[in-house]
Design an enzyme around this catalytic site. Structure first.
Site, PDB file in Angstrom:
ATOM      1  N   CYS A  11       0.843  -1.201   0.000  1.00 21.85           N
ATOM      2  CA  CYS A  11       0.000   0.000   0.000  1.00 21.85           C
ATOM      3  C   CYS A  11       0.885   1.261   0.000  1.00 21.85           C
ATOM      4  CB  CYS A  11      -0.928   0.006   1.217  1.00 21.85           C
ATOM      5  SG  CYS A  11      -0.075   0.211   2.788  1.00 21.85           S
ATOM      6  N   CYS A  14       3.025   1.688   3.121  1.00 20.13           N
ATOM      7  CA  CYS A  14       4.143   0.748   3.172  1.00 20.13           C
ATOM      8  C   CYS A  14       5.276   1.212   2.251  1.00 20.13           C
ATOM      9  CB  CYS A  14       3.681  -0.651   2.777  1.00 20.13           C
ATOM     10  SG  CYS A  14       2.395  -1.304   3.858  1.00 20.13           S
TER      11      CYS A  14
END
Length: 80
Positions: A11, A14
């Protein structure tokens, strides 16, 4: 050598965590191996329940949010 692991499924948070870690390691000029772990099985096996997560030498340092570069530097220097 320091082992820095970034756990996340890919994501935006991240990816930002990984980029911040790379910048911190580069700025500090430390000898570090940076690993990006995206596999859910490995995350579960390691006890990671929230992402992103930052582990340093096998120890959880940040879970569930993205620290700024300066905070990561402090973590890597053992100040946090």
């Amino acid at each position: 050598m320091v082992l820095v692991e970034v756990f996340g499924t890919g994501c935006a948070k991240c990816k930002r965590m990984l980029k911040n870690v790379e910048i911190a390691v580069r700025d500090l000029k430390i000898d570090a191996e940076i690993r990006k772990i995206e596999g859910l099985d490995e995350m579960i096996e390691r006890g990671v329940m929230l992402t992103p997560a930052l582990y340093v030498d096998g120890e959880a340092k940040v879970v569930g949010h993205v620290p700024c570069v300066e905070d990561i530097k402090q973590i890597l220097l053992g100040e946090k």
